[in-house]
Write an enzyme that holds these catalytic residues in place. Structure first.
Site, short mmCIF file in Angstrom:
data_model
loop_
_atom_site.label_atom_id
_atom_site.label_comp_id
_atom_site.label_asym_id
_atom_site.label_seq_id
_atom_site.Cartn_x
_atom_site.Cartn_y
_atom_site.Cartn_z
N HIS A 118 3.21 -5.12 3.83
CA HIS A 118 3.05 -5.59 5.20
C HIS A 118 2.58 -7.04 5.17
O HIS A 118 1.87 -7.44 4.25
CB HIS A 118 1.97 -4.78 5.95
CG HIS A 118 2.37 -3.38 6.26
ND1 HIS A 118 3.15 -3.04 7.34
CD2 HIS A 118 2.06 -2.22 5.64
CE1 HIS A 118 3.32 -1.73 7.38
NE2 HIS A 118 2.67 -1.20 6.35
N ASP B 134 -5.11 -10.55 -0.47
CA ASP B 134 -3.80 -11.20 -0.37
C ASP B 134 -2.98 -11.00 -1.64
O ASP B 134 -3.47 -11.22 -2.75
CB ASP B 134 -3.99 -12.69 -0.10
CG ASP B 134 -2.70 -13.37 0.36
OD1 ASP B 134 -1.83 -12.68 0.94
OD2 ASP B 134 -2.58 -14.59 0.15
N HIS B 135 -1.73 -10.54 -1.45
CA HIS B 135 -0.80 -10.29 -2.56
C HIS B 135 -1.34 -9.26 -3.55
O HIS B 135 -1.17 -9.39 -4.76
CB HIS B 135 -0.40 -11.60 -3.26
CG HIS B 135 0.44 -12.47 -2.38
ND1 HIS B 135 -0.10 -13.50 -1.63
CD2 HIS B 135 1.75 -12.46 -2.09
CE1 HIS B 135 0.86 -14.07 -0.94
NE2 HIS B 135 1.99 -13.45 -1.18
N CYS C 132 5.28 4.27 5.12
CA CYS C 132 4.04 3.93 4.40
C CYS C 132 3.72 4.95 3.31
O CYS C 132 2.79 4.75 2.54
CB CYS C 132 2.87 3.81 5.38
SG CYS C 132 3.03 2.40 6.51
N GLU D 58 -1.10 -4.82 11.68
CA GLU D 58 -0.28 -4.40 10.53
C GLU D 58 1.17 -4.81 10.76
O GLU D 58 1.90 -5.11 9.82
CB GLU D 58 -0.39 -2.89 10.33
CG GLU D 58 0.19 -2.42 9.00
CD GLU D 58 -0.21 -1.00 8.69
OE1 GLU D 58 -1.01 -0.80 7.75
OE2 GLU D 58 0.26 -0.09 9.38
N HIS E 94 4.91 -0.02 -0.34
CA HIS E 94 5.68 -1.03 0.39
C HIS E 94 4.71 -2.02 0.99
O HIS E 94 3.50 -1.83 0.92
CB HIS E 94 6.60 -0.38 1.44
CG HIS E 94 5.90 -0.01 2.70
ND1 HIS E 94 6.53 0.01 3.92
CD2 HIS E 94 4.61 0.33 2.93
CE1 HIS E 94 5.65 0.34 4.83
NE2 HIS E 94 4.49 0.56 4.28
N HIS F 202 0.83 -1.19 0.00
CA HIS F 202 0.00 0.00 0.00
C HIS F 202 0.87 1.25 0.00
O HIS F 202 2.09 1.18 0.20
CB HIS F 202 -0.97 0.02 1.20
CG HIS F 202 -0.32 0.28 2.52
ND1 HIS F 202 -1.03 0.55 3.67
CD2 HIS F 202 0.99 0.31 2.89
CE1 HIS F 202 -0.19 0.73 4.67
NE2 HIS F 202 1.03 0.59 4.23
ZN LIG Z 1 2.70 0.59 5.36
#
Ligand SMILES: [Zn+2]
Length: 139
Positions: free
Chosen positions: A43, A81-82, A35, A126, A41, A16
């Site tokens: 998580h 996911d992904h 972020c 997170e 990047h 995100h």
């Molecule tokens: Zn982040």
């Protein structure tokens, strides 16, 4: 009748970028840190999804765990996911994909598949140290 909470944990990875267009680049970097990286990047998220309700007298269960697993596969894993959350998830095209907003989106997706008699809580990690909880409350 006894009220019991049942929790299933699901793990997903997603990227995100947190950014508010109305703010300057410097303010965004100060507010969101890593972020706000322009290329995004990732998580490794953990969602603890809890349903609370009466224990059924006949089955002895609050809700069928296999059904909850299938619901989480069809919602959280299939849609998040992904994924690049900002680009691939409709809800986050305009909404900042913060942990708060992701928890709200997971709650929205899962709630659709549950009986109205069950209360739903989504706890989203997170990082191992940072988490948010959404119980469907609005003001
Ligand atoms: Zn982040």
């Amino acid at each position: 009748m006894a009220i019991v909470s049942l929790t299933r944990v699901v793990h997903f990875s997603a990227s995100h970028r947190l950014h508010v267009r109305a703010l300057s680049g410097a303010k965004n970097r100060a507010l969101f840190g890593k972020c706000n990286n322009p290329a995004g990047h990732g998580h490794n998220y953990t969602a603890e999804v809890t349903v609370t309700g009466e224990v059924d007298a006949a089955t002895g269960m609050v809700f069928n765990l296999d059904m909850l697993k299938k619901i989480l596969n069809d919602t959280v894993l299939k849609r998040l996911d992904h994924r690049n959350l900002n680009v691939e998830v409709t809800a986050f095209r305009k909404l900042n994909p913060t942990a708060e907003n992701i928890a709200i989106e997971i709650h929205r997706m899962v709630q659709k598949h549950l009986p109205k008699t069950l209360k739903l809580e989504v706890k989203l990690f997170e990082t191992p140290n940072n988490s948010v909880v959404y119980r469907g409350e609005i003001k």
